[in-house]
Design an enzyme around this catalytic site. Structure first.
Site: not given
Length: 264
Positions: A65, A145
């Site tokens: 990711c 994130h």
């Protein structure tokens, strides 16, 4: 396995490699995930950057990711000119919602304490000669994130040029930090607007975070770790089966089907 053409292996990290011999014995192509080592596949994959490298391959690894997020932004900025170097700071979510045995509950963990973090190394499995260094920390959140990147280009660019290239790159969304200034607000808005499970497939760049000074570009964006690689896996399937020969054709179909960049 006799009735499938491609296996998308979404097993936990390092488990997929143990199944590779099984897939080989059935003569089946497979798409592995970023939790596997690069050696598990013939190509580490990102649709925008190296779709063509995966055409007809038997084993492809969709990068993680965070690496997917990095590569998309690097691709967009590279459209403005040659990149001399990239420096990044990654604030990693500690766990997904279901991962009850992970932490931290309190505290911030250097991941690792000595740079570079593995994200820069993973970028280099796709863009071999890029000068990139990343630092990373793990924080007690599950939502997403955040990355802050600094680019140095070979020539000067304007802020308007950066905004334009980001706005016109697939899978990158620009948002106003005055309206949405946290990962919590992004995820809640995605749920409110009907995105399945609140999934955000795009890099979400805060437009007001973009700072340009001559040949230097800085920006901050969010990466929803549970969703960002979904379109990449779909494109990887098309690449290894050669259902679409050109990246832009596959990306267009995937993005239209998933409603990418159409919800906000």
């Amino acid at each position: 396995l006799n009735s499938v053409d491609v296996i998308v292996d979404a097993t936990p990290g390092d488990i997929g490699a143990t199944y590779k011999k099984l897939y080989e014995s059935f003569g089946r192509k497979a798409v592995f995930q970023g939790g596997e080592e690069p050696e598990v596949a013939e190509v580490s994959f990102n649709a925008l950057v190296n779709y063509g490298d995966a055409l007809g391959k038997n084993y492809v690894r969709v990068v993680s990711c965070n690496t997917t997020g990095l590569l998309r932004i690097i691709y967009a900025i590279s459209r403005l000119g040659k990149i001399k170097r990239v420096r990044g700071f990654i604030v990693r979510r500690a766990a997904d919602l279901k991962e009850i045995k992970k932490g931290p509950i309190e505290g911030i963990i250097l991941d690792p304490s000595k740079p570079p973090s593995h994200h820069a190394l993973d970028v280099n499995t796709v863009i071999k000669d890029l000068d990139i260094i990343t630092y990373a920390v793990v924080v007690p959140t599950t939502l997403a994130h955040i990355h802050t990147l600094q680019f140095v280009l070979e020539g000067a660019v304007s802020r308007d040029e950066v905004l334009d290239t980001l706005a016109n790159t697939p899978r990158i969304l620009l948002v106003d930090g005055g309206l949405l200034k946290s990962t919590a607000e992004l995820r809640e808005l995605a749920r409110d607007l009907g995105r399945p499970q609140g999934d955000i497939y795009e890099n979400v760049v805060w437009s007001d975070s973009i700072l340009v000074r001559g040949d230097e570009v800085m920006l901050t964006y969010a990466v929803h770790q549970e969703a960002i690689v979904v379109p990449e896996n779909i494109d990887a399937i098309r690449a290894i089966t050669r259902l679409k020969e050109r990246a832009e054709d596959s990306i267009k179909i995937t993005d239209e089907t998933l409603g990418i960049k159409r919800w906000l």
